[in-house]
Design a protein around this motif. Structure first.
Motif, PDB file in Angstrom:
ATOM      1  N   HIS A   1      -6.073   9.471   4.055  1.00  0.00           N
ATOM      2  CA  HIS A   1      -7.224   8.628   3.755  1.00  0.00           C
ATOM      3  C   HIS A   1      -7.110   7.339   4.570  1.00  0.00           C
ATOM      4  O   HIS A   1      -6.023   6.791   4.751  1.00  0.00           O
ATOM      5  CB  HIS A   1      -7.273   8.307   2.261  1.00  0.00           C
ATOM      6  CG  HIS A   1      -8.323   7.296   1.946  1.00  0.00           C
ATOM      7  ND1 HIS A   1      -9.629   7.470   2.338  1.00  0.00           N
ATOM      8  CD2 HIS A   1      -8.270   6.092   1.321  1.00  0.00           C
ATOM      9  CE1 HIS A   1     -10.323   6.414   1.957  1.00  0.00           C
ATOM     10  NE2 HIS A   1      -9.530   5.565   1.345  1.00  0.00           N
ATOM     11  N   GLN A   2      -8.250   6.850   5.049  1.00  0.00           N
ATOM     12  CA  GLN A   2      -8.264   5.694   5.951  1.00  0.00           C
ATOM     13  C   GLN A   2      -8.685   4.446   5.176  1.00  0.00           C
ATOM     14  O   GLN A   2      -9.863   4.135   5.093  1.00  0.00           O
ATOM     15  CB  GLN A   2      -9.233   5.944   7.107  1.00  0.00           C
ATOM     16  CG  GLN A   2      -9.074   7.293   7.793  1.00  0.00           C
ATOM     17  CD  GLN A   2      -7.934   7.332   8.786  1.00  0.00           C
ATOM     18  OE1 GLN A   2      -7.761   6.404   9.580  1.00  0.00           O
ATOM     19  NE2 GLN A   2      -7.137   8.388   8.770  1.00  0.00           N
ATOM     20  N   SER A   3      -7.719   3.741   4.573  1.00  0.00           N
ATOM     21  CA  SER A   3      -8.099   2.538   3.838  1.00  0.00           C
ATOM     22  C   SER A   3      -7.563   1.283   4.495  1.00  0.00           C
ATOM     23  O   SER A   3      -8.151   0.217   4.365  1.00  0.00           O
ATOM     24  CB  SER A   3      -7.639   2.599   2.389  1.00  0.00           C
ATOM     25  OG  SER A   3      -6.251   2.469   2.330  1.00  0.00           O
ATOM     26  N   ASN A   4      -6.414   1.424   5.168  1.00  0.00           N
ATOM     27  CA  ASN A   4      -5.818   0.270   5.840  1.00  0.00           C
ATOM     28  C   ASN A   4      -4.772   0.812   6.803  1.00  0.00           C
ATOM     29  O   ASN A   4      -3.896   1.586   6.392  1.00  0.00           O
ATOM     30  CB  ASN A   4      -5.165  -0.659   4.796  1.00  0.00           C
ATOM     31  CG  ASN A   4      -4.670  -1.944   5.409  1.00  0.00           C
ATOM     32  OD1 ASN A   4      -4.145  -1.958   6.522  1.00  0.00           O
ATOM     33  ND2 ASN A   4      -4.829  -3.047   4.694  1.00  0.00           N
ATOM     34  N   LEU A   5      -4.865   0.427   8.063  1.00  0.00           N
ATOM     35  CA  LEU A   5      -3.922   0.946   9.070  1.00  0.00           C
ATOM     36  C   LEU A   5      -2.476   0.621   8.703  1.00  0.00           C
ATOM     37  O   LEU A   5      -1.568   1.400   8.964  1.00  0.00           O
ATOM     38  CB  LEU A   5      -4.267   0.370  10.447  1.00  0.00           C
ATOM     39  CG  LEU A   5      -3.446   0.891  11.619  1.00  0.00           C
ATOM     40  CD1 LEU A   5      -3.631   2.396  11.791  1.00  0.00           C
ATOM     41  CD2 LEU A   5      -3.824   0.175  12.911  1.00  0.00           C
ATOM     42  N   ARG A   6      -2.284  -0.541   8.037  1.00  0.00           N
ATOM     43  CA  ARG A   6      -0.909  -0.922   7.658  1.00  0.00           C
ATOM     44  C   ARG A   6      -0.331   0.045   6.621  1.00  0.00           C
ATOM     45  O   ARG A   6       0.874   0.331   6.639  1.00  0.00           O
ATOM     46  CB  ARG A   6      -0.900  -2.348   7.098  1.00  0.00           C
ATOM     47  CG  ARG A   6      -0.944  -3.422   8.181  1.00  0.00           C
ATOM     48  CD  ARG A   6      -1.533  -4.715   7.654  1.00  0.00           C
ATOM     49  NE  ARG A   6      -0.769  -5.274   6.558  1.00  0.00           N
ATOM     50  CZ  ARG A   6      -1.303  -6.002   5.541  1.00  0.00           C
ATOM     51  NH1 ARG A   6      -2.600  -6.235   5.495  1.00  0.00           N
ATOM     52  NH2 ARG A   6      -0.549  -6.497   4.610  1.00  0.00           N
TER      53      ARG A   6
ATOM     54  N   THR B   1      -5.748  -7.440  12.306  1.00  0.00           N
ATOM     55  CA  THR B   1      -4.314  -7.411  12.014  1.00  0.00           C
ATOM     56  C   THR B   1      -4.023  -7.000  10.565  1.00  0.00           C
ATOM     57  O   THR B   1      -3.023  -6.356  10.306  1.00  0.00           O
ATOM     58  CB  THR B   1      -3.640  -8.768  12.306  1.00  0.00           C
ATOM     59  OG1 THR B   1      -4.364  -9.780  11.615  1.00  0.00           O
ATOM     60  CG2 THR B   1      -3.625  -9.085  13.772  1.00  0.00           C
ATOM     61  N   ARG B   2      -4.912  -7.346   9.629  1.00  0.00           N
ATOM     62  CA  ARG B   2      -4.646  -6.992   8.221  1.00  0.00           C
ATOM     63  C   ARG B   2      -5.108  -5.595   7.852  1.00  0.00           C
ATOM     64  O   ARG B   2      -4.651  -5.036   6.861  1.00  0.00           O
ATOM     65  CB  ARG B   2      -5.361  -7.976   7.283  1.00  0.00           C
ATOM     66  CG  ARG B   2      -4.931  -9.405   7.397  1.00  0.00           C
ATOM     67  CD  ARG B   2      -3.543  -9.606   6.801  1.00  0.00           C
ATOM     68  NE  ARG B   2      -3.147 -10.996   6.900  1.00  0.00           N
ATOM     69  CZ  ARG B   2      -2.834 -11.760   5.859  1.00  0.00           C
ATOM     70  NH1 ARG B   2      -2.846 -11.262   4.648  1.00  0.00           N
ATOM     71  NH2 ARG B   2      -2.482 -13.016   6.059  1.00  0.00           N
ATOM     72  N   THR B   3      -6.076  -5.035   8.618  1.00  0.00           N
ATOM     73  CA  THR B   3      -6.639  -3.734   8.216  1.00  0.00           C
ATOM     74  C   THR B   3      -6.678  -2.680   9.327  1.00  0.00           C
ATOM     75  O   THR B   3      -6.746  -1.494   9.038  1.00  0.00           O
ATOM     76  CB  THR B   3      -8.095  -3.888   7.712  1.00  0.00           C
ATOM     77  OG1 THR B   3      -8.943  -4.184   8.834  1.00  0.00           O
ATOM     78  CG2 THR B   3      -8.226  -4.987   6.673  1.00  0.00           C
TER      79      THR B   3
ATOM     80  N   PHE C   1      -3.322  11.205  11.896  1.00  0.00           N
ATOM     81  CA  PHE C   1      -4.647  10.910  12.445  1.00  0.00           C
ATOM     82  C   PHE C   1      -5.191   9.572  11.937  1.00  0.00           C
ATOM     83  O   PHE C   1      -5.099   9.269  10.747  1.00  0.00           O
ATOM     84  CB  PHE C   1      -5.629  12.030  12.079  1.00  0.00           C
ATOM     85  CG  PHE C   1      -6.934  11.908  12.794  1.00  0.00           C
ATOM     86  CD1 PHE C   1      -7.033  12.240  14.136  1.00  0.00           C
ATOM     87  CD2 PHE C   1      -8.054  11.432  12.145  1.00  0.00           C
ATOM     88  CE1 PHE C   1      -8.243  12.111  14.810  1.00  0.00           C
ATOM     89  CE2 PHE C   1      -9.267  11.307  12.813  1.00  0.00           C
ATOM     90  CZ  PHE C   1      -9.354  11.641  14.142  1.00  0.00           C
ATOM     91  N   VAL C   2      -5.769   8.818  12.856  1.00  0.00           N
ATOM     92  CA  VAL C   2      -6.336   7.505  12.524  1.00  0.00           C
ATOM     93  C   VAL C   2      -7.734   7.378  13.135  1.00  0.00           C
ATOM     94  O   VAL C   2      -7.912   7.622  14.332  1.00  0.00           O
ATOM     95  CB  VAL C   2      -5.430   6.371  13.067  1.00  0.00           C
ATOM     96  CG1 VAL C   2      -6.121   5.024  12.935  1.00  0.00           C
ATOM     97  CG2 VAL C   2      -4.084   6.350  12.344  1.00  0.00           C
ATOM     98  N   ASN C   3      -8.713   7.036  12.311  1.00  0.00           N
ATOM     99  CA  ASN C   3     -10.029   6.659  12.854  1.00  0.00           C
ATOM    100  C   ASN C   3     -10.601   5.438  12.131  1.00  0.00           C
ATOM    101  O   ASN C   3     -11.779   5.123  12.273  1.00  0.00           O
ATOM    102  CB  ASN C   3     -11.020   7.828  12.831  1.00  0.00           C
ATOM    103  CG  ASN C   3     -11.342   8.305  11.428  1.00  0.00           C
ATOM    104  OD1 ASN C   3     -10.973   7.662  10.442  1.00  0.00           O
ATOM    105  ND2 ASN C   3     -12.030   9.429  11.323  1.00  0.00           N
ATOM    106  N   ILE C   4      -9.738   4.769  11.340  1.00  0.00           N
ATOM    107  CA  ILE C   4     -10.204   3.608  10.570  1.00  0.00           C
ATOM    108  C   ILE C   4     -10.745   2.509  11.485  1.00  0.00           C
ATOM    109  O   ILE C   4     -11.636   1.752  11.100  1.00  0.00           O
ATOM    110  CB  ILE C   4      -9.087   3.045   9.654  1.00  0.00           C
ATOM    111  CG1 ILE C   4      -9.670   2.007   8.688  1.00  0.00           C
ATOM    112  CG2 ILE C   4      -7.922   2.485  10.451  1.00  0.00           C
ATOM    113  CD1 ILE C   4      -8.738   1.534   7.621  1.00  0.00           C
TER     114      ILE C   4
END
Ligand code: COA
Length: 330
Positions: A257-262, A39-41, A279-282
């Motif tokens: 950049h994928q550091s946190n989905l939020r 939930t946080r990332t 785009f998301v692959n985190i």
């Protein structure tokens, strides 16, 4: 920075370790939970190197994949730039070891240290060399072994990072409409201490004390970085689209950049962008610092969702503090 640069992406590649570290694995290591991390990332798992793997092995594997995709030999290259903050050694540059392993004597090779913005910084540098005719074919790589600089007793950071490498072979434009139409790089050194590795440099060389105090791993003020990132991500995407007069419908894919989905979701919602354009692959890889954007770029290109003549926007921010964007017509 406005101004057209006549370049094309000839090929892309990636290398990800096969070893997976899940949220359940972290539940056994530190006081955390799968639910908190999710939930946080937005992270579900990340890839971690095994013995014998390193930043260099990942970088070379990704480079070979990109060269194969481009249908080129390593000897066609004129320059190698490696973006990394987890280099094979403090010096010399990881790019020089890559040059040797790829078997291309004499061509220039250097590293760029701009953390999560590193690949976009390197890509923009390469584009200028190519546009002005200094070099023709440039290998740009983002490669990181974050696990080697992570304190696995610090629950505030260890759950975030993963290892990997992505690469792109960049060359002159092959069609008139192809190229990098807008790029931007920025830094704010006032925030340099918000994410840093305090030990092992000239300021605090390695000693028994630095090891005992765990100073050879990443330290981060997560809340401060979050505040910076959430504003910067939105601003940088907005500025690039406005500079080129593009609306959400015009862009085939934004690769953040994928550091946190939020952080990604906040920027997306504030800018009114549809989920399928960002785009998301985190969830699968965590934050791979300088490797996140090129790995995502390779996944986007190979999924076939972006065709010739379409717009792709790369956006990154990270330690330094740094940020960068590049708007490319493929
Ligand atoms: N599991 C469970 N609890 C954790 C935890 C973990 N892995 N990590 C931190 N916590 C706790 C904290 O101790 C704190 O507890 P407290 O309220 O009792 O003090 C609480 O969770 C909230 O901590 P906070 O740091 O405010 O959480 P957050 O919602 O800001 O999320 C990050 C933390 C790191 C996920 C978030 O700040 C972040 O993503 N920052 C940006 C990171 C980043 O982008 N870094 C790379 C730049 S490229």
């Amino acid at each position: 920075m406005n101004g057209y640069l006549a370049i094309s992406i000839r090929g892309t590649g990636r290398a990800l370790p096969s070893r997976v570290l899940t949220n359940a694995d972290f539940e056994k290591m530190v006081d955390t939970s799968d639910e908190w991390i999710r939930t946080r990332t937005g992270i579900l798992e990340r890839r971690i190197v095994s013995d014998g793997q390193s930043t260099l092995t990942l970088a070379v594997d990704a480079a070979r994949d990109a060269l194969a995709d481009a249908g080129m030999a390593a000897t066609d290259l004129d320059l190698i730039i490696c973006a990394t903050i987890t280099p094979e050694y403090p010096f010399p540059a990881t790019a020089c070891f890559m040059q040797e392993q790829l078997g291309v004597p004499d061509i220039p090779a250097y590293d760029i240290s701009a953390a999560c913005s590193g690949f976009v910084y390197a890509l923009i540098s390469a584009a200028h060399f190519i546009h002005h005719g200094t070099y023709r074919n440039v290998l740009v790589v983002g490669a990181e072994c974050m696990s080697r600089f992570t304190d696995y007793t610090d629950r505030g950071t260890c759950i975030l990072f993963g290892d990997g490498a992505g690469a792109a072979v960049i060359g002159p434009a092959e069609r008139e409409d192809q190229g990098m139409y807008y790029c931007h790089m920025g830094a704010d050194g006032k925030g340099a201490a918000t994410i840093l590795c305090p030990g092992g440099g000239a300021r605090t060389p390695a000693s028994r004390e630095t090891v005992d105090q765990r100073l050879h791993s990443l330290k981060m003020n997560g809340r401060e970085v979050y505040k910076f990132a959430v504003t910067k991500m939105q601003q940088v995407i907005h500025d690039a689209m406005v500079a080129q007069g593009l609306a959400a419908d015009d862009i085939a894919m934004i690769i953040p950049h994928q550091s946190n989905l939020r952080i990604i979701e906040s920027a997306r919602e504030k800018l009114g962008l549809p989920a399928e354009k960002v785009f998301v692959n985190i969830d699968r890889y965590g934050n791979m610092s300088g490797a996140s954007v090129p790995v995502a770029l390779d996944e986007v290109r190979k999924s076939g969702v972006v065709g010739a003549g379409q717009w792709v926007l790369l956006v990154a921010f990270g330690a330094g503090l740094t940020w960068a964007s590049a708007l490319i017509r493929t």
